[in-house]
Design a protein around this motif. Structure first.
Motif, PDB file in Angstrom:
ATOM      1  N   ARG A 147       6.754  49.663  -5.641  1.00 53.30           N
ATOM      2  CA  ARG A 147       5.957  48.710  -6.421  1.00 53.30           C
ATOM      3  C   ARG A 147       6.531  47.310  -6.229  1.00 53.30           C
ATOM      4  N   GLY A 148       5.655  46.338  -6.039  1.00 48.07           N
ATOM      5  CA  GLY A 148       6.077  44.955  -5.863  1.00 48.07           C
ATOM      6  C   GLY A 148       6.324  44.549  -4.418  1.00 48.07           C
ATOM      7  N   ALA A 149       6.348  45.510  -3.497  1.00 48.47           N
ATOM      8  CA  ALA A 149       6.601  45.187  -2.091  1.00 48.47           C
ATOM      9  C   ALA A 149       5.430  44.385  -1.521  1.00 48.47           C
ATOM     10  N   GLU A 150       5.743  43.419  -0.689  1.00 45.13           N
ATOM     11  CA  GLU A 150       4.724  42.597  -0.050  1.00 45.13           C
ATOM     12  C   GLU A 150       4.541  42.967   1.415  1.00 45.13           C
ATOM     13  N   ALA A 151       5.102  44.117   1.794  1.00 43.11           N
ATOM     14  CA  ALA A 151       4.960  44.641   3.153  1.00 43.11           C
ATOM     15  C   ALA A 151       4.826  46.156   3.076  1.00 43.11           C
ATOM     16  N   LYS A 152       4.108  46.716   4.029  1.00 43.89           N
ATOM     17  CA  LYS A 152       3.985  48.170   4.103  1.00 43.89           C
ATOM     18  C   LYS A 152       5.220  48.711   4.809  1.00 43.89           C
ATOM     19  N   LEU A 153       5.824  49.728   4.220  1.00 47.51           N
ATOM     20  CA  LEU A 153       6.950  50.433   4.817  1.00 47.51           C
ATOM     21  C   LEU A 153       6.508  51.871   5.062  1.00 47.51           C
ATOM     22  N   ALA A 154       7.108  52.525   6.024  1.00 45.30           N
ATOM     23  CA  ALA A 154       6.749  53.913   6.311  1.00 45.30           C
ATOM     24  C   ALA A 154       7.974  54.682   6.770  1.00 45.30           C
ATOM     25  N   TYR A 155       7.982  55.964   6.445  1.00 40.48           N
ATOM     26  CA  TYR A 155       9.064  56.841   6.883  1.00 40.48           C
ATOM     27  C   TYR A 155       8.810  57.220   8.334  1.00 40.48           C
ATOM     28  N   ASP A 156       9.810  57.034   9.178  1.00 39.90           N
ATOM     29  CA  ASP A 156       9.727  57.397  10.587  1.00 39.90           C
ATOM     30  C   ASP A 156      10.522  58.679  10.793  1.00 39.90           C
ATOM     31  N   PRO A 157       9.830  59.825  10.958  1.00 43.50           N
ATOM     32  CA  PRO A 157      10.553  61.094  11.078  1.00 43.50           C
ATOM     33  C   PRO A 157      11.435  61.184  12.320  1.00 43.50           C
ATOM     34  N   ALA A 158      11.092  60.470  13.381  1.00 50.31           N
ATOM     35  CA  ALA A 158      11.904  60.540  14.598  1.00 50.31           C
ATOM     36  C   ALA A 158      13.295  59.948  14.369  1.00 50.31           C
ATOM     37  N   TYR A 176       9.786  48.911   8.522  1.00 54.58           N
ATOM     38  CA  TYR A 176       8.797  47.876   8.253  1.00 54.58           C
ATOM     39  C   TYR A 176       7.599  48.130   9.158  1.00 54.58           C
ATOM     40  N   VAL A 177       6.385  48.126   8.595  1.00 52.96           N
ATOM     41  CA  VAL A 177       5.175  48.333   9.391  1.00 52.96           C
ATOM     42  C   VAL A 177       4.436  47.021   9.590  1.00 52.96           C
ATOM     43  N   ARG A 178       4.092  46.352   8.477  1.00 49.85           N
ATOM     44  CA  ARG A 178       3.365  45.093   8.560  1.00 49.85           C
ATOM     45  C   ARG A 178       3.387  44.410   7.195  1.00 49.85           C
ATOM     46  N   PRO A 179       3.184  43.084   7.199  1.00 51.68           N
ATOM     47  CA  PRO A 179       3.087  42.398   5.906  1.00 51.68           C
ATOM     48  C   PRO A 179       1.706  42.637   5.304  1.00 51.68           C
ATOM     49  N   LEU A 180       1.617  42.519   3.985  1.00 52.04           N
ATOM     50  CA  LEU A 180       0.321  42.531   3.317  1.00 52.04           C
ATOM     51  C   LEU A 180      -0.253  41.117   3.390  1.00 52.04           C
ATOM     52  N   PRO A 181      -1.550  40.978   3.161  1.00 49.84           N
ATOM     53  CA  PRO A 181      -2.107  39.613   3.121  1.00 49.84           C
ATOM     54  C   PRO A 181      -1.377  38.761   2.076  1.00 49.84           C
ATOM     55  N   VAL A 182      -1.316  37.481   2.315  1.00 46.23           N
ATOM     56  CA  VAL A 182      -0.604  36.552   1.427  1.00 46.23           C
ATOM     57  C   VAL A 182      -1.091  36.717  -0.009  1.00 46.23           C
ATOM     58  N   GLY A 183      -0.135  36.814  -0.931  1.00 46.04           N
ATOM     59  CA  GLY A 183      -0.453  36.944  -2.345  1.00 46.04           C
ATOM     60  C   GLY A 183      -0.672  38.368  -2.815  1.00 46.04           C
ATOM     61  N   TRP A 202       4.079  53.801  -3.631  1.00 45.90           N
ATOM     62  CA  TRP A 202       3.224  54.516  -2.697  1.00 45.90           C
ATOM     63  C   TRP A 202       4.125  55.364  -1.822  1.00 45.90           C
ATOM     64  N   GLY A 203       3.754  56.629  -1.608  1.00 40.42           N
ATOM     65  CA  GLY A 203       4.596  57.491  -0.792  1.00 40.42           C
ATOM     66  C   GLY A 203       3.858  58.715  -0.307  1.00 40.42           C
ATOM     67  N   PHE A 204       4.620  59.775  -0.088  1.00 42.98           N
ATOM     68  CA  PHE A 204       4.018  61.002   0.435  1.00 42.98           C
ATOM     69  C   PHE A 204       4.598  62.223  -0.254  1.00 42.98           C
ATOM     70  N   ILE A 205       3.852  63.317  -0.130  1.00 40.54           N
ATOM     71  CA  ILE A 205       4.260  64.599  -0.696  1.00 40.54           C
ATOM     72  C   ILE A 205       4.909  65.392   0.438  1.00 40.54           C
ATOM     73  N   PRO A 206       6.201  65.698   0.336  1.00 38.17           N
ATOM     74  CA  PRO A 206       6.881  66.379   1.443  1.00 38.17           C
ATOM     75  C   PRO A 206       6.352  67.792   1.677  1.00 38.17           C
ATOM     76  N   SER A 207       6.525  68.260   2.890  1.00 36.35           N
ATOM     77  CA  SER A 207       6.123  69.612   3.322  1.00 36.35           C
ATOM     78  C   SER A 207       4.630  69.850   3.159  1.00 36.35           C
ATOM     79  N   THR A 208       3.839  68.780   3.320  1.00 33.78           N
ATOM     80  CA  THR A 208       2.384  68.902   3.324  1.00 33.78           C
ATOM     81  C   THR A 208       1.867  68.242   4.594  1.00 33.78           C
ATOM     82  N   LEU A 209       0.619  68.530   4.932  1.00 37.81           N
ATOM     83  CA  LEU A 209       0.012  67.924   6.118  1.00 37.81           C
ATOM     84  C   LEU A 209      -1.466  67.711   5.855  1.00 37.81           C
ATOM     85  N   GLY A 210      -1.889  66.450   5.959  1.00 33.80           N
ATOM     86  CA  GLY A 210      -3.291  66.110   5.769  1.00 33.80           C
ATOM     87  C   GLY A 210      -4.053  66.217   7.075  1.00 33.80           C
TER      88      GLY A 210
END
Length: 174
Positions: A52-63, A69-76, A83-91
């Motif tokens: 919460r409060g992050a101004e950039a998207k982050l993602a877990y890299d399993p490798a 760091y993935v990318r910044p969000l739009p300004v403001g 935001w995250g994921f549920i482990p041991s699941t696959l969409g």
């Protein structure tokens, strides 16, 4: 002593089996959040990727088993909740199922929260080839959302001096 870069020093620490610090660090780097059990004690685990409060998207890299760091969000813009994921699941999109955790505490990438499911959104999106696929979003709240309520005899008494201090603060801080 020859000079080395920080990256070289770090690489030495993380690959040297005889180094006590290296073995400790290697254990931290080797954690695979994707393989944590999905549930514990009837609660669903959610691994925070972007807090919460992050101004950039982050993602877990399993490798590399790190949060990147993935990318910044739009300004403001910022993430209103974790935001995250549920482990041991696959969409259907090939990633773990997505989870949004609604709460007010500060967290960080890699924090695992035991949650209760509040609801879900059925979402369809297009993949890189333009094919429609489901990418549902699950909404959670932590199992322990709020601190215990204080009883009336534990609430401190407010005095006139407290009110005067607030008045001074309003004038100085405004």
């Amino acid at each position: 002593m020859p000079q080395t870069s920080l990256a070289q020093d770090f690489g030495t620490l993380s690959t040297t089996r005889s180094s006590k610090a290296g073995s400790h660090l290697r254990g931290l780097l080797m954690r695979d959040f994707l393989k944590l059990p999905t549930t514990t004690g009837g609660l669903i685990r959610v691994v925070v990727e972007t807090p919460r409060g992050a101004e950039a998207k982050l993602a877990y890299d399993p490798a590399s088993r790190v949060f990147s760091y993935v990318r910044p969000l739009p300004v403001g813009m910022s993430y209103p909740y974790d935001w995250g994921f549920i482990p041991s699941t696959l969409g259907e999109d090939g990633d773990p199922l997505d989870g949004l955790v609604i709460h007010q505490a500060a967290t960080a990438p890699g924090v695992v929260i035991k949650c209760q499911l509040l609801g879900a959104l059925r979402v369809k999106q297009k993949d890189q080839d333009g094919q429609a696929l489901r990418n549902d979003r699950f909404i959670f709240c932590p199992h322990k959302e709020d601190a215990e309520d204080e009883t009336a005899d534990q609430v401190p008494e407010v005095t006139g001096a407290d009110y005067r201090a607030v008045g001074v603060c309003r004038r100085v801080c405004s």
